[in-house]
Design a protein around this motif. Structure first.
Motif, short mmCIF file in Angstrom:
data_model
loop_
_atom_site.label_atom_id
_atom_site.label_comp_id
_atom_site.label_asym_id
_atom_site.label_seq_id
_atom_site.Cartn_x
_atom_site.Cartn_y
_atom_site.Cartn_z
N THR A 27 -28.73 16.67 -0.77
CA THR A 27 -29.69 17.75 -0.62
C THR A 27 -29.40 18.87 -1.61
N ALA A 28 -28.14 19.19 -1.80
CA ALA A 28 -27.78 20.23 -2.77
C ALA A 28 -28.17 19.80 -4.19
N TRP A 29 -27.92 18.54 -4.53
CA TRP A 29 -28.29 18.02 -5.85
C TRP A 29 -29.81 18.14 -6.04
N ARG A 30 -30.57 17.72 -5.05
CA ARG A 30 -32.03 17.77 -5.15
C ARG A 30 -32.54 19.21 -5.18
N ALA A 31 -31.89 20.11 -4.46
CA ALA A 31 -32.29 21.52 -4.48
C ALA A 31 -32.07 22.10 -5.87
N GLY A 32 -30.95 21.78 -6.49
CA GLY A 32 -30.71 22.24 -7.86
C GLY A 32 -31.73 21.71 -8.84
N ARG A 33 -32.07 20.45 -8.69
CA ARG A 33 -33.11 19.86 -9.56
C ARG A 33 -34.47 20.50 -9.32
N ALA A 34 -34.78 20.79 -8.07
CA ALA A 34 -36.08 21.40 -7.75
C ALA A 34 -36.19 22.80 -8.34
N VAL A 35 -35.13 23.55 -8.27
CA VAL A 35 -35.15 24.90 -8.86
C VAL A 35 -35.34 24.81 -10.36
N ALA A 36 -34.65 23.90 -11.02
CA ALA A 36 -34.80 23.74 -12.46
C ALA A 36 -36.21 23.24 -12.80
N SER A 37 -36.75 22.35 -12.00
CA SER A 37 -38.09 21.80 -12.28
C SER A 37 -39.17 22.87 -12.21
N SER A 38 -38.96 23.87 -11.37
CA SER A 38 -39.95 24.94 -11.28
C SER A 38 -39.63 26.09 -12.24
N TRP A 39 -38.69 25.89 -13.14
CA TRP A 39 -38.29 26.86 -14.15
C TRP A 39 -37.80 28.18 -13.54
N GLU A 40 -37.20 28.09 -12.37
CA GLU A 40 -36.62 29.28 -11.73
C GLU A 40 -35.22 29.52 -12.28
N ASN A 41 -34.67 30.68 -11.99
CA ASN A 41 -33.33 31.04 -12.47
C ASN A 41 -32.26 30.53 -11.53
N TYR A 42 -31.02 30.51 -12.02
CA TYR A 42 -29.90 29.95 -11.29
C TYR A 42 -29.59 30.63 -9.96
N PRO A 43 -29.75 31.95 -9.81
CA PRO A 43 -29.41 32.56 -8.51
C PRO A 43 -30.14 31.94 -7.31
N ILE A 44 -31.30 31.35 -7.52
CA ILE A 44 -32.00 30.67 -6.44
C ILE A 44 -31.17 29.48 -5.95
N VAL A 45 -30.47 28.81 -6.86
CA VAL A 45 -29.61 27.68 -6.49
C VAL A 45 -28.50 28.16 -5.55
N VAL A 46 -27.96 29.32 -5.82
CA VAL A 46 -26.89 29.86 -4.97
C VAL A 46 -27.43 30.15 -3.57
N VAL A 47 -28.62 30.74 -3.49
CA VAL A 47 -29.22 31.03 -2.19
C VAL A 47 -29.46 29.74 -1.41
N TYR A 48 -29.99 28.72 -2.07
CA TYR A 48 -30.24 27.45 -1.40
C TYR A 48 -28.94 26.80 -0.93
N SER A 49 -27.87 26.95 -1.70
CA SER A 49 -26.59 26.37 -1.30
C SER A 49 -26.06 27.05 -0.03
N PHE A 50 -26.22 28.36 0.06
CA PHE A 50 -25.81 29.06 1.28
C PHE A 50 -26.63 28.57 2.48
N LEU A 51 -27.92 28.35 2.28
CA LEU A 51 -28.77 27.89 3.38
C LEU A 51 -28.43 26.46 3.80
N ILE A 52 -28.17 25.60 2.83
CA ILE A 52 -27.78 24.23 3.15
C ILE A 52 -26.44 24.23 3.88
N GLY A 53 -25.54 25.12 3.49
CA GLY A 53 -24.26 25.26 4.19
C GLY A 53 -24.45 25.63 5.64
N LEU A 54 -25.39 26.52 5.92
CA LEU A 54 -25.70 26.87 7.31
C LEU A 54 -26.25 25.67 8.07
#
Length: 117
Positions: A27-54
């Motif tokens: 899920t973390a791998w796919r979240a990182g790919r999804a953020v990159a696919s939408s041309w978003e910046n890296y901090p969104i990846v950090v937020v998603y990682s915290f949420l997946i951790g929860l």
């Protein structure tokens, strides 16, 4: 992740724990790919990682009657999730840059690119 190596569980519980860990990393791998696919910046990846951790904390609590929230294990989970999410982000961003701007960039590895000479 949570007690994966030090709990004395039965084989079935260990398999379920392993599946949860693998699903979390995937899920973390796919979240990182999804953020990159939408041309978003890296901090969104950090937020998603915290949420997946929860989410992983909740699954361990709900399925194995673990603690509701353990800060030490949560930090370890998030760090490992960030590794996989960052790898997915960089892998996808490298493909984007090389394929969309093929006249400007060339791939140097699976996770990086450089300007063409």
């Amino acid at each position: 992740m949570q007690g994966l190596l030090f709990d004395s569980d039965t084989g079935g519980r260990m398999v379920i724990r392993a599946v949860i860990v693998i699903l979390g990393f995937w899920t973390a791998w796919r979240a990182g790919r999804a953020v990159a696919s939408s041309w978003e910046n890296y901090p969104i990846v950090v937020v998603y990682s915290f949420l997946i951790g929860l989410g992983l904390q909740f699954l361990h609590h709900a399925l194995f009657n673990g603690p509701v929230f353990d800060l030490t294990i949560y930090i370890i989970d998030v760090v490992l999730l960030l590794v996989f999410a960052t790898a997915g982000y960089r892998y996808r961003r490298t493909d984007q840059m090389v394929n969309n701007y093929y006249w400007l960039y060339e791939k140097t590895s699976a996770f990086s690119w450089k300007k063409k000479n």
